[in-house]
Structures are given as structure tokens and as C-alpha cells.
Design a protein around this motif. Structure first.
Motif, PDB file in Angstrom:
ATOM      1  N   ILE A  20       0.823  -1.208   0.000  1.00 36.33           N
ATOM      2  CA  ILE A  20       0.000   0.000   0.000  1.00 36.33           C
ATOM      3  C   ILE A  20       0.862   1.265   0.000  1.00 36.33           C
ATOM      4  O   ILE A  20       0.386   2.349  -0.326  1.00 36.33           O
ATOM      5  CB  ILE A  20      -0.947   0.010   1.208  1.00 36.33           C
ATOM      6  CG1 ILE A  20      -0.153  -0.026   2.516  1.00 36.33           C
ATOM      7  CG2 ILE A  20      -1.932  -1.148   1.143  1.00 36.33           C
ATOM      8  CD1 ILE A  20      -1.001   0.166   3.744  1.00 36.33           C
TER       9      ILE A  20
ATOM     10  N   GLU B 200       2.050   3.208   2.322  1.00 32.29           N
ATOM     11  CA  GLU B 200       1.679   4.279   3.244  1.00 32.29           C
ATOM     12  C   GLU B 200       2.644   4.247   4.431  1.00 32.29           C
ATOM     13  O   GLU B 200       2.889   3.188   5.019  1.00 32.29           O
ATOM     14  CB  GLU B 200       0.246   4.098   3.745  1.00 32.29           C
ATOM     15  CG  GLU B 200      -0.820   4.288   2.690  1.00 32.29           C
ATOM     16  CD  GLU B 200      -1.033   5.743   2.309  1.00 32.29           C
ATOM     17  OE1 GLU B 200      -0.544   6.621   3.047  1.00 32.29           O
ATOM     18  OE2 GLU B 200      -1.679   5.983   1.270  1.00 32.29           O
TER      19      GLU B 200
ATOM     20  N   TYR C 246      -5.048  -4.493   9.870  1.00 30.47           N
ATOM     21  CA  TYR C 246      -4.474  -3.174   9.587  1.00 30.47           C
ATOM     22  C   TYR C 246      -3.525  -2.815  10.724  1.00 30.47           C
ATOM     23  O   TYR C 246      -3.933  -2.728  11.881  1.00 30.47           O
ATOM     24  CB  TYR C 246      -5.581  -2.124   9.459  1.00 30.47           C
ATOM     25  CG  TYR C 246      -6.503  -2.372   8.290  1.00 30.47           C
ATOM     26  CD1 TYR C 246      -6.260  -1.798   7.050  1.00 30.47           C
ATOM     27  CD2 TYR C 246      -7.637  -3.185   8.436  1.00 30.47           C
ATOM     28  CE1 TYR C 246      -7.118  -2.023   5.985  1.00 30.47           C
ATOM     29  CE2 TYR C 246      -8.495  -3.422   7.370  1.00 30.47           C
ATOM     30  CZ  TYR C 246      -8.225  -2.829   6.149  1.00 30.47           C
ATOM     31  OH  TYR C 246      -9.065  -3.047   5.082  1.00 30.47           O
TER      32      TYR C 246
END
Length: 478
Positions: free
Chosen positions: A123, A125, A473
């Protein structure tokens, strides 16, 4: 013989029993308990308690145990095969093959389980990661049929145990003994108590109690389409995961250029193996009109040459049908076809006289000049009866082959590989064999379209059917 629950032989809470009958002789060889809802709860409670620890066992340890179970099964192949022949009637050579292939499948799932992977998506991030992990679904109820009781159980058992699930198995009432013995074998090689439990009883009472119980999270079922639909409806109340391998009415298309020296032995073998008692057998054959007379003459002659008898007799090709209930369908389908204009080119009536009088023996039966509306061409026979009819064009044959609520398997014979492949792609079936009929391999998925099933067994797809996906997450910032 009692239940096998929590690593030991366990008596039922009821005195009711179910006789296990040798279909070749009519003799009762043993009996098993007729379990009820209380018994189901005991078995499920054992599996649920064992799941708490079994899910934490390292994959390498699970694989080692499963390989050990497979090896022990091979070492005892004669014992298991003889017991299977006694309760099912299949010739001893075929029973040995089933046990050996079940051991192979256990080994396959053990190795494939070690190749399971999660994911970490990129991702990109800062201070964030996302993990996609796979977890065992939980307690599994495995319901297996009578026709291949060990093989079809290991479809479910081998995948479930390797992924960290625990199992409550319910074998068919006709063939429960080998399953109970298998549960003991797994315990003997070191599986913890409660990981693999086996319980017996009717599908109506015990089956319903197992499926409707709130604890199990998945049902693995092989059996008829009506039974599978009932299970799906009951399981919906608690949103259980399902793998359903149900009925079949499998067509074969024989084109005018087919190599009959290959096609006929393959079709005879696959139509009459196990006395026709398996879901993806050849039930109906469509032969090109140009070769139709030659095809039915050679096919009927090869079928009539098969030897029918007690499965313990050497040289026996076919044993009896397992029960009167299963036997009646063959009788009904033959009578329906003959009353509507079909002819019996081979077989057609129950075998009687001598030892035949003691069991439900039906010969390899070839019905010719059938019509699409006949029961033999539309319903699952589950017996040694095949319907054959001619076709004028390949599109017509494909349309008739697909004109069925079932879609488990199909078969195509043509030396023109372009025609053969396009025909295979046109058939509405989960598996299609072209120009020969091999066994269903462990590394590829097995299952059906339409009313023939839900999900797939074997291969990595069958293994992953016993896993749940979880997304985690993760923030690394402090």
C-alpha cells in the motif's frame, strides 16, 4: 462398534443400533449406534475443545502427523480393504485402490498445506502495513456417502486437519465401519483427542442435529442433490460455510472419428466401476449416427463380458449394489426405458440363482435407442445401467448433453483435437475428459456446475475452502 469421540470408543446415549449388512450375502457383519442430538452435541463439544489447541499446532507438525496417518493406512491396506468389501460389496482389488488413493490424498494435502501463504499488500503508506492472513474456519462436520466412504471422507478430512480445523465425521449407515476404524488409526499415530471424531446414525436425525448445531462453522458434504439442498437450507440459519459435492448425470459424446479402441474400454470401465455407484460415472452416451450401430454392438459386448459376483472372489469385475433402496433405481430406470421403446443390448434384469439370490446383483446393462425424455437420460441412476442414443450433429449432441440440472462431469471422444476441445468448453460441467477417462487427480479441483455442487474439493482450492481470510491493519507509528 461404538462411536469414536475424544480419542476413545464411546457408547451412545441410546440403545438403538443400525445393522451393517454385507450386500453380497445379506449377512449382518456388525452394528453401530443410531446417534441422536445428544450424541451429536458430545462429539461437537469434543471437537470444539480440541480446536482451541489444534489451531495453534505448527503446520510442520500437522504435516508430519498427516504423513504418519497416510503411511499407517498403507500398512493396513489389506485390513481396511477387506472390511470395505464386506460392508460395500466392491471387489477387493478396487477396495485396495480406494485405501491407497486415500493415503495419497492425505500426503498431498500435507504437502500442499505447507505451501499456504498470506499476503502483505504494497500500500506504500508510511507507518502502515496491511496483513492478509488465513485462519482455520473451526469445527467441521464431514458427511460422506457409502460409495467411496474413505476417499470422499479424506477429501474433507485431509484439508480440514491440515488447515487447523477439527472434524466430526458422519459416515453413511451402509458403510460406517471403515470410517470408525480410520478415526482410531488417526488417534494411534498421535492426533490429540477430539481432533477427529466419528459418529454414526441416520441422516434425518443425527445429520440434522449436526448441521443445525450452532458450533460447527463448516459442512463438507458428498451425497445426493436433494440431501445437499436440505443441508444448505438448514446451514443457512447459522450461515455455515459449505462445500457440497452432489449428484451427477454425466454425458459422453462419441464423435464419428473417435478412436473406439480407446473410447469403448474407457467408457465401459467408467460406466460400470463400483457397480455404477459413483456420482461422475458415465450415465448416458450420445454416439454419432454414422458409427452408432458399430458402437452399440462393441460397447454392449464389452459390458456383457464383465464378471459379476462376490467382491471377495478373485477375478470379479463388479460386486452387488449396496442396498435394496439403491437397487430399485436401476430396476425403475430400465423398466421406464423398455416401456418407452428402448432395447436392452446387454443385461436388463436382476441376476438370480445360486449366490446371486443372497444379494442385490444387477448386470452391466446397456439400453439402446433411448430418448432424451427417459429417466435413464435425465435422472441419476447410481447403478450399472447406461443409456445410449444417436445424434445427427455435434450441436445437437451438445444441447442434449447440457439439457440437465446436473453438471458434474462430461466426456468427449474425437481425434480432431480442435473439435474435441471446443466441445469440452461447451459442456456445462466441472470436469471434462477428452479422448480417455483418467482418475481425478489430487492436484486439480473437483466439483460441479448447477445442481451438482457448491465449491470444489481436492487441490489447493479444496484446501483453502477450510480457511477464513482475515485482514489486519497495522500502524507502526508510536
Amino acid at each position: 462398534m461404538d462411536f469414536f469421540i475424544d480419542g476413545k470408543w464411546t457408547p451412545a446415549t441410546t440403545s438403538r443400533t443400525i445393522p451393517v449388512v454385507n450386500p453380497a450375502t445379506g449377512e449382518t457383519i456388525d452394528s453401530v449406534p443410531a446417534g441422536n442430538a445428544v450424541d451429536a452435541d458430545r462429539a461437537i463439544a469434543s471437537a470444539a475443545l480440541a480446536f482451541k489447541q489444534w489451531r495453534k499446532v505448527p503446520m510442520a507438525r500437522r504435516a508430519k502427523l498427516q504423513h504418519a496417518a497416510a503411511q499407517r493406512l498403507r500398512e493396513r491396506v489389506e485390513e481396511f480393504a477387506r472390511l470395505l468389501t464386506l460392508e460395500l460389496g466392491r471387489p477387493l482389488a478396487g477396495a485396495k485402490i480406494e485405501i491407497e488413493r486415500a493415503a495419497d490424498l492425505l500426503d498431498y494435502f500435507a504437502e500442499e498445506g505447507l505451501r499456504l501463504r498470506g499476503e502483505i499488500p504494497m500500500i506504500n503508506e508510511e507507518n502502515e502495513r496491511v496483513l492478509v492472513v488465513k485462519e482455520p474456519v473451526g469445527v467441521v462436520v464431514a458427511i460422506a456417502p457409502f460409495n467411496y466412504p474413505i476417499t470422499l471422507l479424506t477429501f474433507k478430512l485431509g484439508a480440514a486437519l491440515m488447515t487447523g480445523c477439527t472434524v466430526v465425521a458422519k459416515p453413511a449407515s451402509d458403510t460406517p465401519l471403515t470410517t470408525l476404524l480410520l478415526a482410531k488409526l488417526f488417534h494411534q499415530v498421535g492426533y490429540p483427542p477430539g481432533v477427529f471424531n466419528a459418529i454414526t446414525g441416520s441422516g434425518g436425525e443425527l445429520g440434522r442435529a449436526l448441521v443445525e448445531h450452532p458450533t460447527p462453522r463448516k459442512i463438507g458434504f458428498t451425497g445426493s442433490s436433494p440431501a445437499g439442498k436440505r443441508i444448505a437450507a438448514m446451514a443457512a440459519a447459522t450461515n455455515k460455510r459449505l462445500t457440497l459435492e452432489m449428484g451427477g448425470q454425466s454425458p459422453a459424446i462419441v464423435c464419428r472419428d473417435a478412436n473406439l479402441d480407446v473410447a469403448i474400454p474407457a467408457l465401459v470401465r467408467h460406466a460400470f466401476a463400483n457397480s455404477g455407484q459413483f456420482c461422475y460415472r458415465v450415465n448416458r452416451i450420445y454416439a454419432d449416427r454414422e458409427i452408432y450401430p458399430m458402437f452399440i454392438e462393441r460397447f454392449a459386448r464389452a459390458a456383457a463380458a464383465l464378471k459379476v459376483g462376490n467382491g471377495l472372489d478373485l477375478g470379479c469385475d463388479m460386486g452387488p449394489i449396496v442396498s435394496e433402496e439403491i437397487f430399485r433405481t436401476s430396476v425403475e430406470h430400465v423398466a421406464d426405458a423398455l416401456s418407452k421403446g428402448a432395447q436392452a443390448a446387454a443385461g436388463g434384469a436382476r441376476l438370480l440363482g445360486g449366490d446371486y439370490d443372497r444379494g442385490y446383483f444387477f448386470p452391466p446393462t446397456v439400453l439402446v435407442d433411448t430418448q432424451q425424455s427417459m429417466k435413464i437420460m435425465r435422472e441419476e441412476t447410481f447403478g450399472p445401467v447406461v443409456g445410449v442414443m444417436p445424434f445427427a450433429s455435434l450441436p445437437e449432441a451438445i444441447e442434449m448433453a447440457n439439457d440437465s440440472p446436473f453438471g458434474l462431469a462430461g466426456y468427449v471422444f474425437s481425434t480432431d483435437l480442435s473439435v474435441a476441445l471446443s466441445t469440452a468448453e461447451s459442456l456445462e460441467a466441472g470436469s471434462v475428459w477428452v479422448n480417455n477417462i483418467h482418475r481425478s487427480y489430487n492436484m486439480v479441483p473437483f466439483g460441479g456446475y448447477k445442481e451438482s455442487g457448491l465449491g470444489r474439493e481436492k487441490s489447493r482450492y479444496g484446501l483453502e475452502a477450510y480457511l477464513e481470510l482475515k485482514t489486519i491493519y497495522l500502524s507502526t507509528a508510536q
